[in-house]
Enzyme design. Structure first.
Site, PDB file in Angstrom:
ATOM      1  N   ARG A   1      -8.588  -0.022   5.047  1.00  0.00           N
ATOM      2  CA  ARG A   1      -7.586   0.984   4.260  1.00  0.00           C
ATOM      3  C   ARG A   1      -6.481   0.034   3.932  1.00  0.00           C
ATOM      4  NH1 ARG A   1      -5.838   5.057   7.881  1.00  0.00           N
ATOM      5  NH2 ARG A   1      -4.496   5.110   6.096  1.00  0.00           N
TER       6      ARG A   1
ATOM      7  N   ASP B   1       5.548   0.816  11.684  1.00  0.00           N
ATOM      8  CA  ASP B   1       4.250   0.111  11.221  1.00  0.00           C
ATOM      9  C   ASP B   1       4.414  -1.282  11.661  1.00  0.00           C
ATOM     10  OD1 ASP B   1       3.577   2.592  10.106  1.00  0.00           O
ATOM     11  OD2 ASP B   1       3.655   1.965   7.914  1.00  0.00           O
TER      12      ASP B   1
ATOM     13  N   CYS C   1      -4.774   8.288   9.745  1.00  0.00           N
ATOM     14  CA  CYS C   1      -4.237   7.745  10.945  1.00  0.00           C
ATOM     15  C   CYS C   1      -4.312   8.874  11.999  1.00  0.00           C
ATOM     16  CB  CYS C   1      -3.497   6.765  10.907  1.00  0.00           C
ATOM     17  SG  CYS C   1      -3.885   5.152  10.263  1.00  0.00           S
TER      18      CYS C   1
ATOM     19  N   ARG D   1       1.461  14.924  13.137  1.00  0.00           N
ATOM     20  CA  ARG D   1       1.864  14.671  11.514  1.00  0.00           C
ATOM     21  C   ARG D   1       1.899  15.960  10.826  1.00  0.00           C
ATOM     22  NH1 ARG D   1      -0.152   8.692  10.098  1.00  0.00           N
ATOM     23  NH2 ARG D   1       1.698   9.004   8.696  1.00  0.00           N
TER      24      ARG D   1
ATOM     25  N   LYS E   1       0.841  -1.093   0.028  1.00  0.00           N
ATOM     26  CA  LYS E   1       0.075   0.000   0.023  1.00  0.00           C
ATOM     27  C   LYS E   1       0.956   1.109   0.123  1.00  0.00           C
ATOM     28  CE  LYS E   1      -1.703   1.751   4.101  1.00  0.00           C
ATOM     29  NZ  LYS E   1      -1.135   3.095   4.181  1.00  0.00           N
ATOM     30  N   ASN E   2       1.735   1.249   0.873  1.00  0.00           N
ATOM     31  CA  ASN E   2       2.515   2.382   0.928  1.00  0.00           C
ATOM     32  C   ASN E   2       3.748   2.704  -0.351  1.00  0.00           C
ATOM     33  OD1 ASN E   2       1.155   2.849   3.302  1.00  0.00           O
ATOM     34  ND2 ASN E   2       3.392   2.620   4.574  1.00  0.00           N
TER      35      ASN E   2
HETATM   36  C1  UD1 Z   1       5.028   6.915   5.975  1.00  0.00           C
HETATM   37  C2  UD1 Z   1       3.951   5.665   5.770  1.00  0.00           C
HETATM   38  C3  UD1 Z   1       3.413   5.434   7.094  1.00  0.00           C
HETATM   39  C4  UD1 Z   1       4.752   5.313   8.183  1.00  0.00           C
HETATM   40  C5  UD1 Z   1       5.529   6.304   7.943  1.00  0.00           C
HETATM   41  C6  UD1 Z   1       6.853   6.166   8.689  1.00  0.00           C
HETATM   42  C7  UD1 Z   1       2.662   5.853   3.749  1.00  0.00           C
HETATM   43  C8  UD1 Z   1       1.567   6.244   3.015  1.00  0.00           C
HETATM   44  N1  UD1 Z   1       2.755   6.162   5.354  1.00  0.00           N
HETATM   45  O1  UD1 Z   1       4.041   8.094   6.530  1.00  0.00           O
HETATM   46  O2  UD1 Z   1       2.573   4.147   7.241  1.00  0.00           O
HETATM   47  O3  UD1 Z   1       4.333   4.976   9.505  1.00  0.00           O
HETATM   48  O4  UD1 Z   1       5.792   6.906   6.739  1.00  0.00           O
HETATM   49  O5  UD1 Z   1       7.577   4.968   8.401  1.00  0.00           O
HETATM   50  O6  UD1 Z   1       3.832   5.715   3.171  1.00  0.00           O
HETATM   51  N2  UD1 Z   1       7.056  14.684   9.717  1.00  0.00           N
HETATM   52  C9  UD1 Z   1       7.348  16.131  10.101  1.00  0.00           C
HETATM   53  N3  UD1 Z   1       7.150  16.957   9.070  1.00  0.00           N
HETATM   54  C10 UD1 Z   1       6.685  16.466   7.878  1.00  0.00           C
HETATM   55  C11 UD1 Z   1       6.579  15.305   7.708  1.00  0.00           C
HETATM   56  C12 UD1 Z   1       6.858  14.239   8.718  1.00  0.00           C
HETATM   57  O7  UD1 Z   1       7.661  16.601  11.366  1.00  0.00           O
HETATM   58  O8  UD1 Z   1       6.544  17.434   7.084  1.00  0.00           O
HETATM   59  C13 UD1 Z   1       7.471  13.861  10.865  1.00  0.00           C
HETATM   60  C14 UD1 Z   1       5.995  12.904  11.124  1.00  0.00           C
HETATM   61  O9  UD1 Z   1       5.294  13.618  12.133  1.00  0.00           O
HETATM   62  C15 UD1 Z   1       6.916  11.891  11.906  1.00  0.00           C
HETATM   63  C16 UD1 Z   1       8.365  11.687  11.072  1.00  0.00           C
HETATM   64  O10 UD1 Z   1       8.286  12.877  10.445  1.00  0.00           O
HETATM   65  O11 UD1 Z   1       7.084  12.078  13.312  1.00  0.00           O
HETATM   66  C17 UD1 Z   1       8.345  10.556  10.028  1.00  0.00           C
HETATM   67  O12 UD1 Z   1       6.716  10.658   9.127  1.00  0.00           O
HETATM   68  P1  UD1 Z   1       6.881  10.402   7.724  1.00  0.00           P
HETATM   69  O13 UD1 Z   1       8.160   9.703   7.330  1.00  0.00           O
HETATM   70  O14 UD1 Z   1       6.816  11.688   6.846  1.00  0.00           O
HETATM   71  O15 UD1 Z   1       5.505   9.607   7.522  1.00  0.00           O
HETATM   72  P2  UD1 Z   1       4.451   9.462   6.284  1.00  0.00           P
HETATM   73  O16 UD1 Z   1       5.299   9.639   5.178  1.00  0.00           O
HETATM   74  O17 UD1 Z   1       3.358  10.177   6.796  1.00  0.00           O
END
Ligand code: UD1
Length: 449
Positions: free
Chosen positions: A428, A336, A146, A151, A50-51
């Site tokens: 999902r 995850d 979620c 986030r 999915k990711n």
């Molecule tokens: C993706 C995955 C999710 C997984 C996560 C971490 C998908 C669709 N989702 O989520 O399942 O749990 O990676 O492996 O692929 N952050 C910031 N600012 C930003 C973006 C992120 O501070 O602009 C922080 C987040 O709050 C979190 C950390 O960075 O603490 C990692 O988040 P991120 O790797 O971006 O997760 P997702 O891409 O949302």
């Protein structure tokens, strides 16, 4: 209903509506009932990730030619939601086979990702980079998804600004424009972010000049996206390392791409076998993407074999040993799989510790596991799990995707019956969960709302 125009259509008889839910079918308010205590024995085919699928679908926005995906988990609600987001923008979608999806962004009719759709799924924010790069403008509602922490998307926005985009936040929307096109930039992420790396990598493919992403995420899903982009004509080096370089191209073209197997689904069933005992063959799975899980699971008592294509896991008789894990960006232990691993530790001999470093507030499965008889104490971003001799079935509810599947795992070993309410999170992210586990001997039923 939109359909492929005859002159552009790849061979397919099915149109855009294939990803929509038919009335009277599964509802997210359905329940799952499990009677615990059955060993799992059998074969589980692993779905496409999915990711990986979600960013790949957004990459189709970067070309006016059709992009065909194979091994696509088309039955997942997240895939249907993103498909709807893309269709809102004029993208034509078709499913020539149950696990195939063709997306054709021939001409865009809108550059807006509306709140009604984005609120269902945070990954919709991944349209921002490609849309801005191609259309020079994009409006995306601030994301939902979620409920695991705040986030933010500041890293996505700051990166696009560094590439010359003008961005304002107004009325709950990110409104971005780049009238003269995006320009290559050196972006040094202050934090490793999967989504920001993906968004900026896609944007950089159509920017002028070179973009360097430092402290980039290294997840297999990023590599999969990068390989698809390369097959669309993009020039990218450094995939799987913390420094990715992208040389902007004027145009990308269509391609056929096979989605990487889902390492989180794979890991979930490896943990399931460890918990219930028995032997599972996980078909079409990539063990090399789960190196951080293999050590702790072997330490806990699981036997793991792989021939490079399938993974065979078994545990017979030996008690589960407690072990400690800490979540980290890839190649560290995946956040995850944290909830599922914690579920396994509830039945260990001794104790284990789980430390969550990626998301605050990702222990929402703990109160529910404790209601089933687990002994888990949370302190800050760590949890101590003291092994108990058994879990008891209960009526439970989960608040995010991985927490929901952790409750499924707990129910598989609990004494008596467990009802898991509001399973929309599971829909999902896990394809055919009832069928996959049922075929391996689990006593599991989906109860319509
Ligand atoms: C993706 C995955 C999710 C997984 C996560 C971490 C998908 C669709 N989702 O989520 O399942 O749990 O990676 O492996 O692929 N952050 C910031 N600012 C930003 C973006 C992120 O501070 O602009 C922080 C987040 O709050 C979190 C950390 O960075 O603490 C990692 O988040 P991120 O790797 O971006 O997760 P997702 O891409 O949302």
């Amino acid at each position: 209903m939109q359909q492929y125009a005859a002159n552009t259509a790849p061979a397919t008889t099915k149109g855009n509506d294939q990803l929509q839910q038919a009335p009277g079918q599964k509802s997210g308010m359905d329940k799952i009932r499990i009677v615990g205590g059955k060993r799992l024995e059998g074969i589980i085919p692993i779905s496409g990730a999915k990711n990986a699928a979600l960013p790949l679908m957004c990459a189709a926005l970067l070309t006016d030619e059709p992009v065909q995906f194979q091994n696509m988990p088309t039955t997942l609600d997240d895939i249907k939601t993103l498909s709807a987001v893309l269709q809102e923008m004029g993208v034509i979608a078709a499913t020539p086979a149950p696990d195939a999806l063709i997306l054709h962004a021939k001409s865009m009719t809108s550059h807006i990702a509306p709140y009604e759709l984005v609120r269902k799924m945070r990954a919709s924010v991944l349209v921002l980079g490609p849309l801005l790069a191609r259309e020079k403008q994009a409006e995306v509602s601030l994301p939902g998804g979620c409920a695991i922490g705040t986030r933010p998307i500041d890293l996505h926005i700051d990166g696009l600004k560094a590439m010359g985009a003008e961005i304002e936040l107004a009325g709950g929307y990110v409104k971005a424009k780049a009238p003269d096109g995006l320009k290559g930039a050196h972006i040094n992420f202050s934090k490793v972010s999967v989504g920001a790396t993906e968004n900026l990598m896609m944007a950089a493919c159509l920017a002028q000049g070179e973009t360097v992403l430092s402290n980039a995420a290294r997840e297999p899903e990023i590599v999969d996206l990068g390989e698809c982009l390369i097959s669309m004509g993009a020039q990218i080096t450094g995939l799987g390392t913390p420094e990715i370089r992208i040389q902007g191209s004027e145009k990308l073209h269509g391609t056929v791409h096979r989605v990487v197997p889902d390492r989180i689904e794979t890991g979930t069933w490896m943990i399931a076998a460890c918990l219930t005992g028995g032997t599972l063959k996980l078909e079409n799975a990539r063990l090399e993407h789960l190196a951080a899980l293999v050590g702790p699971l072997e330490e806990a008592g699981l036997k793991i074999d792989s021939d490079g294509k399938d993974i065979i896991v078994s545990r017979n008789g030996r008690p589960l040993t407690g072990t400690d894990i800490m979540t980290e960006p890839y190649p560290g232990f995946p956040t995850d799989l944290q909830a599922q691993f914690m579920t396994m530790l509830t039945l260990c001999v001794g104790a284990g510790m789980v430390t969550e470093t990626i998301f605050e507030n990702r222990f929402m499965h703990v109160p529910e596991l404790n209601r089933m008889g687990a002994d888990i104490r949370v302190q800050g971003n760590s949890s101590i799990i003291r092994g108990v001799s058994k879990l008891n079935g209960a009526e439970v509810m989960a608040t995010d995707l991985r927490a929901s599947v952790a409750l499924i795992l707990a129910a598989l070993v609990a004494e008596g019956e467990t009802t898991i309410n509001r399973i929309y999170h599971l829909d999902r992210g896990y394809e055919n969960i009832v069928e996959k586990l049922g075929r391996c001997g689990a006593d599991i039923t989906r109860i319509p709302a």
